[in-house]
Design an enzyme around this catalytic site. Structure first.
Site, PDB file in Angstrom:
ATOM      1  CB  THR A   1      -0.823   0.033   1.310  1.00 42.20           C
ATOM      2  OG1 THR A   1      -1.604  -1.139   1.354  1.00 42.20           O
ATOM      3  CG2 THR A   1      -1.693   1.267   1.405  1.00 42.20           C
TER       4      THR A   1
ATOM      5  CG  ASP B   1      -4.131  -2.336   6.236  1.00 40.81           C
ATOM      6  OD1 ASP B   1      -3.958  -3.182   5.331  1.00 40.81           O
ATOM      7  OD2 ASP B   1      -3.377  -1.366   6.406  1.00 40.81           O
TER       8      ASP B   1
ATOM      9  N   GLY C   1       1.225  -3.644   4.580  1.00 37.93           N
ATOM     10  CA  GLY C   1       1.503  -5.019   5.012  1.00 37.93           C
ATOM     11  C   GLY C   1       0.255  -5.864   4.861  1.00 37.93           C
ATOM     12  CG  LEU C   2      -1.656 -10.259   5.983  1.00 39.48           C
ATOM     13  CD1 LEU C   2      -1.999 -10.554   4.525  1.00 39.48           C
ATOM     14  CD2 LEU C   2      -1.254 -11.531   6.694  1.00 39.48           C
ATOM     15  N   GLY C   3      -3.124  -6.794   5.485  1.00 43.74           N
ATOM     16  CA  GLY C   3      -4.290  -6.123   6.056  1.00 43.74           C
ATOM     17  C   GLY C   3      -4.986  -6.932   7.133  1.00 43.74           C
TER      18      GLY C   3
END
Ligand code: GLY
Length: 318
Positions: A151, A182, A203-205
């Site tokens: 993102t 996120d 990163g990993l939502g």
């Protein structure tokens, strides 16, 4: 006169420079953040944001974006929006509405179209080719399809002390239709309060939203922590807690700036970012998790930049 901009990943650097020009010349924090993020959205070789972003498992590019005004707390967001040139501009426009300010799917796309935002087929032939290739690999080799969640998240401060934050992402490559990370979620992907500072995540939502880390960093800065101390505390404490109680923690990288233009970052992976303020020229840095819940930060090397440039433009082999 204090001002500044910080944003996630090397890809944000050109936008950070443009935002810096706006902010140092007395422009609005919101204009700085929008221009910064549009610059990333418009560049076809960034695979995780805007034009050129990678699609979901059905080959459809669904994008998420959000905007927050640190003076008023006004928020606008879109999730799963399609075929709109600049999702960040749609999110900013929505932040002016008290009701209906976070739109998803068809409703978001319809809003953008009715409000006159530029339409564009956002799926480039290159992104389509990468998707076809991955589909084949997943089918043949039973691979985990998920990848790529870089993102762009940015925080800006203008010379009058106003702050803004924005995010834009095409989310996880090969995500299920309708999956939202996120990035458009207040407190998780972003948060800003002009009386304190702002933060944004990449990163990993699915894991970032378990910790509401952007809000947590702003809360810690409000308690008096520097942006760096707030980032370190929020990210590493939460990563530990997640590993202990959930069993694993995905990639999580956060950037923050306070209302004095001081900045910080923390990450549990290798992470690049770009920053500029009234004291420092725009520059790209590379960060890694350091010892004892600290972050190791170094200027990016030309070698790294050359390899990156080569990687993002490499031909897609069949
Ligand atoms: N952080 C972006 C996403 O998980 O969608």
């Amino acid at each position: 006169m204090k001002w500044g901009a910080i944003a996630t990943w090397r890809m944000a650097h050109d936008g950070v420079k443009k935002a810096g020009d706006i902010l140092k010349n007395g422009g609005k924090a919101g204009d700085g953040v929008e221009v910064l993020i549009k610059t990333v959205e418009d560049y076809p070789f960034y695979k995780s944001v805007g034009y050129g972003g990678l699609p979901n498992e059905e080959g459809i590019l669904e994008m998420d974006a959000a905007y927050m005004n640190g003076d008023t707390f006004a928020i606008g967001g879109v999730a799963g929006i399609q075929d709109v040139k600049n999702p960040i501009s749609v999110a900013r426009q929505l932040s002016h509405d008290h009701f209906n300010s976070f739109r998803v799917g068809e409703g978001a796309t319809k809003y953008a179209s009715l409000a006159g935002f530029e339409k564009q087929n956002m799926l480039t032939p290159r992104a389509h080719k990468i998707w076809e290739k991955r589909l084949k690999e997943v089918q043949e080799n039973q691979l985990n399809p998920y990848d790529g969640h870089d993102t762009v998240g940015a925080v800006t401060l203008n010379s009058q002390g106003s702050m803004a934050v924005g995010t834009s992402s095409s989310g996880l490559f090969m995500k299920k239709a309708g999956r939202v990370g996120d990035s458009p979620l207040s407190g998780s992907g972003f948060y800003v309060d002009s009386e304190v500072g702002g933060a944004s995540a990449t990163g990993l939502g699915e894991d970032l939203m378990k910790g509401c880390l952007s809000y947590e960093i702003v809360r810690l800065m409000k308690e008096g922590l520097t942006p760096q101390a707030a980032c370190d505390r929020a990210v590493y404490d939460f990563a530990d807690m997640l590993k202990k109680r959930y069993g694993k923690a995905g990639a999580m990288s956060l950037v923050a700036m306070n209302n004095q233009g001081e900045w910080g970052v923390a990450t549990n992976v290798e992470f690049t970012f770009s920053v500029v303020n009234h004291k420092e020229e725009a520059a790209i840095y590379i960060a890694h998790p350091g010892e004892n819940h600290t972050t190791s930060i170094a200027p990016i090397t030309q070698e790294w930049l050359d390899a990156y440039e080569k990687r993002i433009k490499a031909p897609i082999e069949d």
